[in-house]
Every structure is written in structure tokens, then in C-alpha cells.
Write an enzyme that holds these catalytic residues in place. Structure first.
Site, PDB file in Angstrom:
ATOM      1  N   SER A  13      84.034  25.545  50.877  1.00 28.90           N
ATOM      2  CA  SER A  13      84.535  26.836  50.440  1.00 28.90           C
ATOM      3  C   SER A  13      86.278  26.380  50.509  1.00 28.90           C
ATOM      4  CB  SER A  13      84.895  28.078  51.413  1.00 28.90           C
ATOM      5  OG  SER A  13      85.521  27.794  53.049  1.00 28.90           O
ATOM      6  N   ASN A  14      86.768  25.355  50.957  1.00 27.23           N
ATOM      7  CA  ASN A  14      87.381  25.068  49.960  1.00 27.23           C
ATOM      8  C   ASN A  14      87.341  24.461  48.989  1.00 27.23           C
ATOM      9  OD1 ASN A  14      90.516  25.635  52.128  1.00 27.23           O
ATOM     10  ND2 ASN A  14      89.140  25.070  53.843  1.00 27.23           N
ATOM     11  N   HIS A 115      94.040  21.525  57.639  1.00 26.13           N
ATOM     12  CA  HIS A 115      93.428  21.996  59.328  1.00 26.13           C
ATOM     13  C   HIS A 115      93.745  23.554  59.386  1.00 26.13           C
ATOM     14  CE1 HIS A 115      92.472  21.090  63.027  1.00 26.13           C
ATOM     15  NE2 HIS A 115      93.953  21.320  63.168  1.00 26.13           N
ATOM     16  N   GLN A 179      93.607  31.361  53.892  1.00 21.52           N
ATOM     17  CA  GLN A 179      95.017  30.871  53.365  1.00 21.52           C
ATOM     18  C   GLN A 179      95.372  30.071  53.405  1.00 21.52           C
ATOM     19  OE1 GLN A 179      97.697  32.683  53.818  1.00 21.52           O
ATOM     20  NE2 GLN A 179      96.971  34.808  54.276  1.00 21.52           N
TER      21      GLN A 179
END
Ligand code: GRF
Length: 207
Positions: A13-14, A115, A179
Site C-alpha cells: 500500500s505504501n 515505520h 498517515q
């Protein structure tokens, strides 16, 4: 144009947030040149293919979590796709291997990671679960440069989220992930526009 190599192990997803930022012209000075996965058949590979980005699988089955020999292959793959120590950027996006010191030294201040906690709190695995169990009221996401020690490099961007009384690991992880998807493209945009300056442990905007 900064050639970006994204290293992945799972869902992706990132990776998708980065690719969307490039496609949507939020990131205009970088492009994803290759996605390298240490696991075959993961979601991240599908996402890369959907965006017409070259993918390489370097299966690490049976290998230790940190392995300089394996990393040499990764570095050769990155370089073959133009991600060089001179002008490339490496983005770890859900990459569940530990980079060898040789890898980190080869790309000084050119490797980023995201992270799911407010570092230096809760480095390592299962950060959301440990934050919840610890009882913190605030957690969040961190994008940082990668140093030899895990999750310890200079912090580029952070965002906080509340921890609610009825949170589960899943609900907290989801809130943090939103976020992550905002911060990672922003950090990459700043890097590719040459706006970041590292002063000791601090990453500041060039004036
Ligand atoms: C994210 O929570 C990231 O912070 C952590 O691993 C997860 C990867 O998710 N390092 P995805 O593969 O990007 O969806």
C-alpha cells in the site's frame, strides 16, 4: 529525474501511494525505476505491474534476515535499473529484511524507510501492537533515512494519531497507515526536489 528503487515484501500500500504520487504529478522530479521483492506473488508486485513498473523477485527463502551476499544481488539489480549511489533513491516500503552495513554504506543518506510508530518509540516489528499494549495515548508514523541500526536513522517527517480506548491493533494500524500514505510521498518529493539537508541527526529543509 531521480531514479527510485522500491524494496517490498508484502501488501504494497505504501508503494501504491508513491506510484499514485508520481502518476498524479505530486512527485515530478523522481520516477520509480524498479520494484524489488524478496517474496514471490505478493500484492506489491501486482501493484507495480498495474503501474507498468519493472519488477524483480529475489526470493530469499531460507536465507538469514540480514545477508551481505543477498544484498549484493539487490544492489546489482538496483544499479542495473539506474538506481545508483550518485543519483538514486531507495525506498523501503514494507520491506521485511534488515539491510547489511555494506548496503547502507553503499548508498549514504539515499535510503528511506517508513515505520508505523513515532520513533524512537517502538522500533522493530509489531510496533502498533506494542504501542497499544504499552498504553500510549498518541502514536503515529515516521519516515526516516536508514542507518545501520534498525529504525534509528535521521527522521525526515512524522505525523501523530490518537490512540483511542476502543482501538484494536487493526483500527490503530489503519489510522497510522493513512498517515504513512501521506508522509512517504511527501518525503520523497522533498528529497527529489533536493530540499532536504542533514545536520547530524536532524533533517531540515534547505532555505
Ligand atoms: C507498513 O505499516 C509500514 O510502516 C511497515 O510495514 C507496513 C507495510 O505495508 N514497515 P504496505 O506493504 O506498504 O501496505
Amino acid at each position: 529525474m531521480v531514479p527510485i528503487g522500491v524494496l517490498v515484501s508484502g501488501r504494497g500500500s505504501n508503494l501504491e501511494s508513491i506510484l499514485d504520487a508520481v502518476d498524479g504529478k505530486y512527485i515530478t522530479k523522481g520516477r520509480v525505476s524498479v520494484v524489488v521483492s524478496n517474496k514471490p506473488s505478493v500484492g506489491a508486485l501486482e501493484i507495480a505491474r498495474k503501474h507498468d513498473v519493472p519488477t524483480v523477485v529475489l526470493d530469499d527463502k531460507g536465507l538469514p534476515k540480514m545477508d551481505p551476499e543477498y544484498d549484493r544481488k539487490t544492489m546489482a539489480t538496483l544499479e542495473a535499473h539506474g538506481v545508483t549511489p550518485k543519483d538514486g533513491l531507495i525506498a523501503l516500503a514494507g520491506y521485511f529484511r534488515i539491510l547489511s552495513p555494506q548496503f547502507v554504506d553503499h548508498y549514504p543518506n539515499r535510503i528511506m524507510n517508513v515505520h508505523p510508530a513515532l520513533l524512537p518509540a517502538f522500533p522493530g516489528l509489531e510496533a502498533q501492537k506494542r504501542a497499544l499494549e504499552h498504553g500510549v495515548k498518541v502514536s503515529g508514523a515516521t519516515v526516516h533515512f536508514v542507518a545501520k541500526e534498525v529504525d534509528a536513522g535521521p527522521i525526515i517527517l512524522q505525523a501523530h494519531v490518537p490512540v483511542r480506548d476502543d482501538d484494536t491493533v487493526e483500527t490503530l494500524s489503519e489510522r497510522i497507515l493513512r498517515q504513512e500514505h501521506r508522509l512517504y510521498p511527501e518525503a520523497i518529493r522533498l528529497f527529489t526536489e533536493d530540499q532536504l539537508k542533514i545536520e547530524g541527526r536532524r533533517v531540515v529543509l534547505k532555505t
